[in-house]
Design a protein around this motif. Structure first.
Motif, PDB file in Angstrom:
ATOM      1  N   GLN A 248       0.940  -1.318  -0.037  1.00 16.57           N
ATOM      2  CA  GLN A 248      -0.029   0.016   0.095  1.00 16.57           C
ATOM      3  C   GLN A 248       0.745   1.243  -0.149  1.00 16.57           C
ATOM      4  OE1 GLN A 248      -2.483  -0.266   3.341  1.00 16.57           O
ATOM      5  NE2 GLN A 248      -4.256  -1.465   2.304  1.00 16.57           N
ATOM      6  N   THR A 251      -0.176   4.496  -1.788  1.00 18.11           N
ATOM      7  CA  THR A 251      -1.509   4.446  -2.161  1.00 18.11           C
ATOM      8  C   THR A 251      -2.492   5.034  -1.020  1.00 18.11           C
ATOM      9  OG1 THR A 251      -1.136   2.610  -3.634  1.00 18.11           O
ATOM     10  CG2 THR A 251      -3.491   2.938  -2.747  1.00 18.11           C
ATOM     11  N   THR A 253      -5.011   5.423   2.061  1.00 20.80           N
ATOM     12  CA  THR A 253      -5.741   4.612   2.919  1.00 20.80           C
ATOM     13  C   THR A 253      -6.650   5.573   3.739  1.00 20.80           C
ATOM     14  OG1 THR A 253      -3.921   4.580   4.224  1.00 20.80           O
ATOM     15  CG2 THR A 253      -3.888   2.799   2.803  1.00 20.80           C
TER      16      THR A 253
END
Length: 275
Positions: A248, A251, A253
């Protein structure tokens, strides 16, 4: 229209600073490495964390509260809010005809456009790579271990690490996993979120039904009409404990199923009777 451009600065001394683990390697055992612009701590034999030279190896983590905290913040913040409302004028030829005036007359548009400077956020690694003895190195922002920032032609400053691309909003080439015994040099809140942008737009049709006694208003309201994605402040782990990039990394969250500060495009219709 309201446009606010201002310098925001703050400095604090002797602040209350919670320490999640004070039982770490004493600071006098660390040395500053000018070549890497970072501190180096003694590496225990065989990278055995049980041999870290903590203040008292007979204890685990020890929480403490100190009154020696220091904070400093400098930023140029921009906040633009544009409100507009416009009654669309009709030529006299249209107003004089009852049918054309009913269809084409009484229209208004309005909206609110907001643009704000992005706020600060941080990244962390999930392991005590410097062998400081910090048992909460992968925990909260207060105690998390830091990355190394890589200076090059692309990554000229932490601000340059933010790409603005929603799917991959960080340039991962700007970060490096610290070497053994090395304390990362990327501080807290050194990165900046992308600019916040939002446009709400509305269309109104006002129509007299019974003179001044009864009026109807048709409303079409669109929120975030440009469907801009505004990311929430992030606290992410780029490297795992072995130095591999996490799935992740870079990216967005978020919490409660969303990573944005506003909703996606919303359109609603309404009919209002005024009497």
């Amino acid at each position: 229209m309201a446009l606010t451009v201002g310098y925001v600065g703050a400095s604090g001394v002797r602040l209350v600073r919670p320490v999640e683990d004070i039982d770490q390697v004493p600071g006098y055992l660390a040395r500053f490495d000018t070549a890497s612009n970072s501190y180096r701590f003694p590496i225990p034999a065989g990278n055995n964390r049980n041999l870290i030279q903590r203040i008292n190896p007979n204890y685990g983590s020890l929480r403490s509260t100190e009154w020696g905290g220091h904070s400093i913040y400098h930023a140029l913040q921009v906040n633009l809010v544009l409100n507009y409302s416009y009654d669309i004028p009709m030529p006299a030829a249209i107003r004089s005809n009852r049918f054309s005036n009913t269809v084409l007359g009484g229209w208004s548009i309005g909206g609110i456009y907001t643009r704000q400077s992005g706020g600060p956020y941080s990244v962390k690694i999930g392991v005590d790579r410097a062998f400081t003895g910090n048992s909460n190195a992968g925990g909260s922002l207060n105690s998390a271990a830091r990355h190394m920032f890589v200076l090059n032609s692309t990554c000229t400053s932490p601000a340059a690490a933010v790409t603005g691309v929603i799917g991959k909003y960080l340039n991962l080439n700007c970060f490096a996993f610290p070497e053994a015994g090395q304390l990362g040099n990327l501080g807290r809140n050194n990165l900046t979120m992308p600019t916040f942008r939002n446009l709400d737009f509305s269309i109104f049709k006002n129509q007299n039904l019974m003179g001044e006694k009864l009026k109807a208003q048709l409303r079409v309201e669109m929120f975030n009409v440009m469907n801009n994605t505004n990311i929430q402040p992030q606290l992410q782990t780029i490297f795992d404990g072995n130095g591999a990039i996490t799935s992740q990394a870079g990216t967005p969250t978020g919490q409660f199923g969303t990573f944005t500060t506003n909703q996606s495009r919303q359109i609603q219709l309404g009919l209002r009777l005024i009497f």
